[in-house]
Design a protein around this motif. Structure first.
Motif, mmCIF file in Angstrom:
data_model
loop_
_atom_site.group_PDB
_atom_site.id
_atom_site.type_symbol
_atom_site.label_atom_id
_atom_site.label_comp_id
_atom_site.label_asym_id
_atom_site.label_seq_id
_atom_site.Cartn_x
_atom_site.Cartn_y
_atom_site.Cartn_z
ATOM 1 N N VAL A 49 5.901 38.798 -4.487
ATOM 2 C CA VAL A 49 6.575 38.835 -3.456
ATOM 3 C C VAL A 49 8.300 39.696 -3.639
ATOM 4 O O VAL A 49 9.242 40.060 -3.069
ATOM 5 N N PRO B 206 15.646 36.262 4.252
ATOM 6 C CA PRO B 206 14.724 37.706 4.373
ATOM 7 C C PRO B 206 15.791 38.916 4.787
ATOM 8 O O PRO B 206 15.918 39.776 4.074
ATOM 9 N N GLN C 252 14.087 38.798 -0.942
ATOM 10 C CA GLN C 252 12.619 38.152 -0.433
ATOM 11 C C GLN C 252 11.968 36.751 -0.989
ATOM 12 O O GLN C 252 10.835 36.873 -2.019
ATOM 13 N N VAL D 191 8.651 32.164 1.442
ATOM 14 C CA VAL D 191 9.032 33.495 1.528
ATOM 15 C C VAL D 191 7.966 34.168 2.543
ATOM 16 O O VAL D 191 8.036 34.990 3.805
ATOM 17 N N ASN D 192 6.580 34.158 2.132
ATOM 18 C CA ASN D 192 5.534 35.034 3.080
ATOM 19 C C ASN D 192 4.302 34.114 3.414
ATOM 20 O O ASN D 192 3.538 34.081 2.544
#
Ligand SMILES: Nc1ncnc2c1ncn2[C@@H]1O[C@H](COP(=O)(O)OP(=O)(O)OP(=O)(O)O)[C@@H](O)[C@H]1O
Ligand SMILES: [Mg+2]
Lengths: 335, 373
Positions: free
Chosen positions: A252, A290, A295, A304-305
């Protein structure tokens, strides 16, 4: 001591066991019991009887003493270390970082403390995951090998009761472990630094789901092959799941679609790391990066995701399917 | 069998209150016959609480047809058809590896038959509900060693659905039954092998079973324990409980079983009432210096002659060399003096008169050896 062997009596049904010396006047030896009940036709209760036994076994067997002792030691160190780290933070940030923080308006102290909490929970999550694998690997196979199940299955107990009971007992044990250590770790951070994430209960619930998922999956192995085989395979699977989870994070950050795809596929196969990420994302402080177009998580434990809520649904379904598969395999097995 | 009354002190037993309460609760006692024994009168008629009022045969405790189990290529049980009447003691015999334990495991739901089927207490094999009234002692009696004896029995009673308030009393009863009341608070880890087998028997009878399956229940027991198990089995039968007994101890089987099946290589080679299988069991062997025809006629008139051998048939110098040997089938030991009288009356000199009893062991060895041929 054996003289009494024939002299007792059993059961309802006015049962009378004649004595070994049954020519002796009977009244003096017979115990007769009124017919009070016929056991009810409810053997789903038996899953709970077995769950209770499993829970008690985990408590009573000294195998877990080591885990508990090390957990206590870890929490003590964690409390001690957290205190020092927070004091250092409060004494001021390094110059460069302080400048960056004031320019971007980011609360570096909060991020550092959040990272500290994540580190504690990461330890909890992994210890619980390993415990799940070790507890589940032998839970069926060892009892099959030793033959202790023979006197259980020959009672009005279905195979499903046994699997369900062992699952309930083990999951309850592990959930208790996650709840206690998770709350203690969060409590330590709150006590030292005053940070308490509002989503902590949901985060811990997801950690419990992760642990239970590993427990269920390991039970599939335990219903099939010896404990040592299951244990080794599951350890490898667990490590691979964690590593692919990290690869996805890196993917990512650097924008590698392949790395992300590897991570996604791995988390569909073994959603343990994805469930950790979901839980972690709920307890970490808001990540400012972000918004700045980067990211990346702040530090190795951040996320992060985070996976979508569907991963939670998927994890739950996965857990139940694994449980069902373990029950199916065990139902067909010769003991 | 007849055990001397124990040296009980004149004082009342310590749990006299318990005994008295139990005595007042007593329902009509079971037929109190003389204790069944090897040579005593036939067993007292069984109490039959489960018999339907309209009479008729009680249902079978176990019935199987064409039961088969293969482990890969290995056929453990080939084709087994058994009928075990309720309220009887059934001896299940066979050489090592004949398939006894495998059969029992199929009956209690531990092993799935490859083919065939059957019923247990009127329900199809594998039915969980039928096991409510089933007690089972596995051949390999391994239990959760970390449990205390009392906890172990409590756990197993709860698996049968015995309500909590009733468990304490039943635990005490079965502990007393197997002579382990002093060890109730000890963990099973500290038990000797025989004590583990005893506690295994206790869990098999804790919930008022209708059928008790015991796979070599005395393999680890001392001689007194063995006798105690025989008494226990007789006690169960007197209460109308069927017992399915796997055993290699044929003298034991002979003492307690109503019916036996002998199996070999997964097939039944003999099945029937014990009394019928070893009928005409008594033989008398006579050794005489002469065998006048009048004696033969006189003997033959009363007892079937099983065989005759002349003096030439035995090797010189061997036991009974130079003598006639005659074998008669008897009904009763009491005939022996009459035989002696007849021999003397007809002018023969009687060198030996030896009663032989055909035992279950003879039947077992003969039939297995014939089958293996
Ligand atoms: N799990 C198994 N896998 C493969 N073969 C088996 C298995 N269990 C039993 N057998 C085989 O099946 C046959 C019957 O075994 P079983 O244990 O039923 O004999 P048994 O009559 O009880 O013998 P014993 O008198 O020694 O107890 C044996 O040849 C044995 O090797
Ligand atoms: Mg056997």
């Amino acid at each position: 001591m054996t003289l009494t062997w024939g002299a007792g009596s059993l059961g309802p049904g006015a049962g009378t066991l004649p004595t070994a010396h049954s020519h002796v006047p009977r009244e003096s030896h017979e115990l007769t019991i009124t017919h009070s009940h016929l056991p009810r036709e409810s053997h789903q209760m038996n899953a709970f009887v077995i769950a209770k036994l499993t829970f008690r076994e985990a408590l009573r067997r000294k195998a877990l003493y080591g885990a508990v002792a090390l957990t206590v030691a870890f929490l003590a160190l964690y409390a001690w270390g957290t205190g020092y780290i927070v004091r250092e933070l409060d004494e001021g940030l390094p110059q460069g970082l302080a400048r960056l923080a004031s320019q971007s308006g980011v609360d570096v102290r909060l991020l550092a403390i959040g990272e500290l909490l994540l580190a504690g929970l990461y330890a909890v999550s992994n210890i619980a995951g390993l415990l799940a694998i070790f507890m589940a690997a032998g839970t069926i196979s060892q009892e099959v090998e030793q033959g202790t199940l023979q006197s259980i299955i020959s009672k009005p107990v279905s195979r499903v009761d046994v699997v369900l009971g062992k699952w309930l007992g083990g999951a309850a044990m592990l959930a208790t472990y996650v709840a206690i250590t998770g709350v203690l770790a969060a409590g330590i951070v709150y006590w030292r630094a005053g940070y308490l994430p509002t989503q902590l209960p949901l985060g811990l619930l997801l950690l419990m789901l992760k642990t239970t998922l590993l427990y269920s999956l390991t039970m599939v192995g335990s219903a099939t092959v010896p404990a040592i085989t299951t244990g080794i395979v599951m350890l490898i699977v667990y490590v691979v799941a964690n590593v692919t989870g990290m690869i996805e994070q890196v993917g990512v950050a650097i924008g590698s679609e392949t790395m992300v795809r590897i991570g996604v596929i791995a988390s569909l196969l073994i959603p343990s790391d994805a469930l950790w990420k979901m839980g972690a994302s709920l307890v970490q402080p808001p990540n400012p990066l972000p918004a700045l177009g980067i990211q990346m998580s702040l530090g190795p434990f951040g996320v992060v995701n985070p996976p979508s809520v569907w991963m939670g649904v998927y994890g739950l379904t996965y857990t139940l399917l694994a449980l069902g598969l373990a029950a199916l395999i065990f139902s067909r097995r010769d003991l | 069998m007849a055990r001397a009354p124990p040296a009980v002190p004149a004082a009342p037993p310590p749990d006299i209150g318990h005994t008295l309460i139990m005595a007042t609760l007593q329902t009509p006692p079971p037929t109190a016959g003389p204790a069944p024994g090897v040579e005593g009168p036939p067993p007292a008629p069984h109490r039959a609480p489960q018999k339907p009022p309209g009479g008729g045969r009680p249902p079978l405790a176990v019935e199987t047809h064409g039961l088969r189990k293969e482990y890969g290529r290995k056929v453990a049980v080939a084709n087994l058809s058994l009928s075990v009447p309720a309220e009887e003691v059934f001896g299940f015999l066979g050489p090592n590896g004949a398939g006894k334990s495998t059969t029992v495991k199929m009956l209690v739901g531990l092993v799935r038959p490859t083919a065939g089927g059957g019923s247990l207490l009127g329900r199809p094999l594998g039915d969980v509900g039928a096991r409510r009234r089933l007690g089972f002692l596995p051949e390999q009696f391994r239990f959760h060693e970390w449990l205390r004896a009392e906890e172990f029995l409590n756990f197993h009673a709860s698996l049968y659905g015995v309500p909590p308030r009733e468990r304490g009393r039943r635990i005490a009863d079965v502990l007393q039954l197997v002579g382990l009341e002093a060890r109730a608070q000890d963990t099973l880890r500290t038990f000797s092998k025989g004590m583990l087998q005893r506690i295994g028997i206790a869990q098999a009878v804790i919930a008022d079973p209708q059928l008790v399956i015991l796979d070599e229940p005395t393999s680890a027991l001392d001689p007194i324990g063995r006798r105690d198990v025989r008494d226990l089995i007789r006690g169960l039968r007197e209460r109308g409980i069927a017992v399915f007994l796997n055993s290699h101890l044929l003298s034991e089987v002979e003492m307690v079983c109503d019916r036996v099946a002998i199996i070999d290589r997964g097939m039944v080679i003999h099945q029937g009432r014990l009394a019928e299988l070893i009928t005409g069991t008594l033989e008398a062997e006579l050794r005489l210096d002469a065998l006048p025809a009048s004696l033969v006629a006189a003997l033959e008139a009363r007892w079937p002659i099983r065989g005759t051998a002349g003096p030439a048939s035995s090797a010189p110098g061997a036991d009974g060399a130079g003598l006639w040997t005659l074998r008669l089938a008897l009904q009763d030991d009491a005939d022996l003096p009459q035989i002696a009288d007849l021999a003397i009356h007809h002018g023969a000199r009687l060198h030996a008169l030896i009663p032989h009893r055909t035992t279950l062991e003879d039947l077992f060895v003969q039939s297995v050896e014939n089958h293996d041929r």
